[in-house]
Design an enzyme around this catalytic site. Sequence first.
Site, PDB file in Angstrom:
ATOM      1  N   THR A 127      37.832  85.906  -0.244  1.00  0.00           N
ATOM      2  CA  THR A 127      37.931  87.180  -1.292  1.00  0.00           C
ATOM      3  C   THR A 127      39.119  86.350  -2.243  1.00  0.00           C
ATOM      4  OG1 THR A 127      37.495  89.098  -0.297  1.00  0.00           O
ATOM      5  CG2 THR A 127      38.825  88.882  -2.287  1.00  0.00           C
ATOM      6  N   ASP A 162      32.874  83.004   3.106  1.00  0.00           N
ATOM      7  CA  ASP A 162      33.655  84.286   4.112  1.00  0.00           C
ATOM      8  C   ASP A 162      33.862  83.811   5.323  1.00  0.00           C
ATOM      9  OD1 ASP A 162      32.658  87.405   2.797  1.00  0.00           O
ATOM     10  OD2 ASP A 162      33.694  86.650   4.753  1.00  0.00           O
ATOM     11  N   SER A 163      35.333  84.798   5.691  1.00  0.00           N
ATOM     12  CA  SER A 163      35.620  83.731   6.519  1.00  0.00           C
ATOM     13  C   SER A 163      35.562  84.417   7.587  1.00  0.00           C
ATOM     14  CB  SER A 163      37.785  84.032   6.797  1.00  0.00           C
ATOM     15  OG  SER A 163      37.304  85.382   7.338  1.00  0.00           O
ATOM     16  N   SER A 164      33.941  85.597   7.375  1.00  0.00           N
ATOM     17  CA  SER A 164      33.226  85.834   8.502  1.00  0.00           C
ATOM     18  C   SER A 164      32.631  85.249   9.495  1.00  0.00           C
ATOM     19  CB  SER A 164      32.771  87.377   8.025  1.00  0.00           C
ATOM     20  OG  SER A 164      33.938  88.208   8.027  1.00  0.00           O
ATOM     21  N   THR A 189      41.108  87.008   5.082  1.00  0.00           N
ATOM     22  CA  THR A 189      41.574  87.627   5.120  1.00  0.00           C
ATOM     23  C   THR A 189      41.196  88.160   6.493  1.00  0.00           C
ATOM     24  OG1 THR A 189      41.622  89.553   4.499  1.00  0.00           O
ATOM     25  CG2 THR A 189      43.599  88.261   4.056  1.00  0.00           C
ATOM     26  N   ASP A 190      40.105  88.213   6.695  1.00  0.00           N
ATOM     27  CA  ASP A 190      38.946  88.645   8.417  1.00  0.00           C
ATOM     28  C   ASP A 190      39.101  88.255   9.656  1.00  0.00           C
ATOM     29  OD1 ASP A 190      37.906  90.848   6.253  1.00  0.00           O
ATOM     30  OD2 ASP A 190      36.085  90.224   6.556  1.00  0.00           O
ATOM     31  N   GLN A 204      44.987  97.269  24.301  1.00  0.00           N
ATOM     32  CA  GLN A 204      44.531  96.562  23.581  1.00  0.00           C
ATOM     33  C   GLN A 204      45.916  97.793  22.599  1.00  0.00           C
ATOM     34  OE1 GLN A 204      41.228 100.416  24.668  1.00  0.00           O
ATOM     35  NE2 GLN A 204      40.693  99.182  26.060  1.00  0.00           N
ATOM     36  N   CYS A 205      46.987  97.903  22.753  1.00  0.00           N
ATOM     37  CA  CYS A 205      47.569  97.982  21.778  1.00  0.00           C
ATOM     38  C   CYS A 205      48.418  97.173  21.491  1.00  0.00           C
ATOM     39  CB  CYS A 205      49.332  99.126  22.921  1.00  0.00           C
ATOM     40  SG  CYS A 205      48.617 100.650  23.618  1.00  0.00           S
TER      41      CYS A 205
HETATM   42  N1  ASP Z   1      35.538  88.930   3.696  1.00  0.00           N
HETATM   43  C1  ASP Z   1      36.144  88.239   3.272  1.00  0.00           C
HETATM   44  C2  ASP Z   1      36.915  86.910   4.477  1.00  0.00           C
HETATM   45  O1  ASP Z   1      37.507  86.684   5.216  1.00  0.00           O
HETATM   46  C3  ASP Z   1      37.731  89.033   2.769  1.00  0.00           C
HETATM   47  C4  ASP Z   1      39.088  88.334   2.381  1.00  0.00           C
HETATM   48  O2  ASP Z   1      39.420  87.587   2.287  1.00  0.00           O
HETATM   49  O3  ASP Z   1      40.198  89.320   2.205  1.00  0.00           O
HETATM   50  O4  ASP Z   1      37.199  86.301   3.787  1.00  0.00           O
END
Ligand code: ASP
Length: 357
Positions: free
Chosen positions: A28, A72-74, A104-105, A293-294
Amino acid sequence: MDYNKIHINPISPEPTTGSVLVIYTGGTLGMVYETKGKQLVPFNFQQIIEKVPEISRLDFDITFLSLPEPIDSSNMSPAIWIELAGIIEAHYDEYDSFVILHGTDTMAYTASALSYLLENLNKPVILTGAQLPIGVARSDARENVITALELAAAKNQDGHPIITEVCIYFNSSLLRGNRSKKKESSDFNAFHSENYPPLANAGVRIEYNLPYIKPYEPGLKLKVHKSLDTQVAFLKMFPGISQVVVESILGIKGLKGIVLETYGAGNATTEPWFLNAISNAIEQDIVIFNVSQCDGGRVSQGQYQTSKFLRQIGVISGSDITAEAAITKMMFVFACNQPSQNCVEMLGRPLRGEMSI
Ligand code: ASP
């Protein structure tokens, strides 16, 4: 591989105080709105000074390098982690520090993976990103990028870097990368590290939490690992999980290990079919790594009867490791081509400060 590079000279005529290589991977942060439309498109780094003019007021040399196709980091992958480690290796002697701009993902996975790949790291590698694109008025990108650069360039009185590990900087906090987790999809305060204190807080001044920062070690020689083994999986416990689901996952052809996401302090059902399935898997050399999981606290196998059995059949305790650091640690450890007993030993102890003992 050809990477786009831009060099930014500081405005001040004074000699520079160091050099930072910024590696742009996408996410992003690097998005802007098209002039007319409402579509977000990847940012052209030739315009970085226009978007963040403060950068040229920093008193160190900055070079921007962009991956050929920002993502996109996904869509992040072990192959790109190895590529990033290779870029750092190739430029290690040329630059004092490294900043990686990342979505961020999956940033916590990338930070964890890089911490294992970059053995004997003695310079800062700081990942940052943003919740709002750099072209948006309220974007958090500018602050995150500028402070990440300042943290990367920071030196102690002896002229050595203050930070010598892979970190995530986000919303005023510098966190150990392999202790971090994305906890918020919309709040600016997106990352946390429940089981390890922040390494620095950036308020009016940057306050370093020195006792928790890995110190600079003279003469340390970087060793970059170039492989990761993806024959791993997560198995998350939930009330009602069925035998067929557990056995299907454990029966995956070629599987070398699973991160077993258990309840609380490392507890799982004591149903005989479940314990049999886990114990059969271990007999077939599938490594089982117990992670809670915590977000906060740790696995303590044996504290309850529901975890005592896991310890007895040879499940490895992940202590207070995050799921992100655990799965990437398995990829790293299995790629080391060690006998199963050595993998078990490596998983059970901290390699890069990712877990407490
Ligand atoms: N989907 C975005 C990514 O991880 C979200 C982000 O960057 O905040 O690439």
